[in-house]
Motif scaffolding. Structure first.
Motif, PDB file in Angstrom:
ATOM      1  N   ARG A 159       0.842  -1.216   0.000  1.00  0.00           N
ATOM      2  CA  ARG A 159       0.000   0.000   0.000  1.00  0.00           C
ATOM      3  C   ARG A 159       0.868   1.255   0.000  1.00  0.00           C
ATOM      4  O   ARG A 159       0.514   2.253  -0.621  1.00  0.00           O
ATOM      5  N   HIS A 207      -4.412  -1.316  -7.894  1.00  0.00           N
ATOM      6  CA  HIS A 207      -5.129  -1.733  -6.688  1.00  0.00           C
ATOM      7  C   HIS A 207      -4.202  -2.569  -5.815  1.00  0.00           C
ATOM      8  O   HIS A 207      -3.411  -3.365  -6.338  1.00  0.00           O
ATOM      9  N   ASP A 225      -6.036  -4.054   1.240  1.00  0.00           N
ATOM     10  CA  ASP A 225      -5.820  -3.111   2.353  1.00  0.00           C
ATOM     11  C   ASP A 225      -5.709  -3.789   3.721  1.00  0.00           C
ATOM     12  O   ASP A 225      -5.527  -3.105   4.728  1.00  0.00           O
TER      13      ASP A 225
HETATM   14 MG    MG Z   1      -9.397  -0.503  -1.369  1.00  0.00          MG
END
Ligand code: MG
Ligand code: IDP
Length: 148
Positions: free
Chosen positions: A85, A115, A118
């Motif tokens: 991330r 993408h 998360d």
């Molecule tokens: Mg997301």
């Protein structure tokens, strides 16, 4: 070791960023454990983004994801979910730091190139959805040069 699901969205493919994006994860020391170049249909994209189905941008988001081929990947390594991330950068490229993928290559939130899962829970769900046969079975021969 931890695994995450990373997808290069249709804009990243169209703009010729596949090699650069894969290279960033490889050079960091993460291991590629799954790779597919595919077009997904609307029900599949809706399933992938089901947690966002109530959002006003949901149908536009699904249109975006089905607008061309995507590159779906499994990456493995210590803390790869959170670090992935960070490599990707903030959702809105206007707020993504330079040096991140979105910070370097994107301008708008609805065209943010990539993408990444998360959380451990979403990584598990997304890997199961996109790679029902599971990750590839191989071990890096340089593992001890990356981990102490
Ligand atoms: Mg997301
Ligand atoms: P993430 O991709 O950084 O995890 P999420 O909040 O999970 O961000 O949203 C998923 C995707 O939905 C974003 O990457 C972006 O493409 C799109 N998106 C999020 N918020 C908006 C918005 O306000 N307008 C348009 N698209 C959005």
């Amino acid at each position: 070791m931890e695994q995450t699901f990373i997808m290069i969205k249709p804009d990243g493919v169209q703009r010729g960023l596949v090699g650069d994006i894969i290279s960033r994860f490889e050079k960091k020391g993460f291991y590629l454990k799954g790779l597919k170049f595919i077009n997904v249909d609307r029900p599949f994209a809706e399933k992938h983004y089901e947690d966002l189905s109530a959002k006003p941008f949901f149908s536009g988001l699904v249109d975006y994801i089905i607008s061309g081929p995507v590159v779906a990947m499994i990456w493995e390594g210590k803390n790869v979910i959170l670090t992935g991330r960070k490599i990707i950068g903030a959702t809105n490229p206007a707020e993504s730091a330079p040096g991140t993928i979105r910070g370097d290559y994107a301008i708008e939130i609805g065209r943010n190139i990539i993408h990444g899962s998360d959380s451990a829970e979403s990584a598990r769900k997304e890997i199961a959805l996109w790679f029902p046969d599971g990750p590839a079975n191989w071990q890096s021969s340089v593992h001890h040069w990356i981990y102490e």
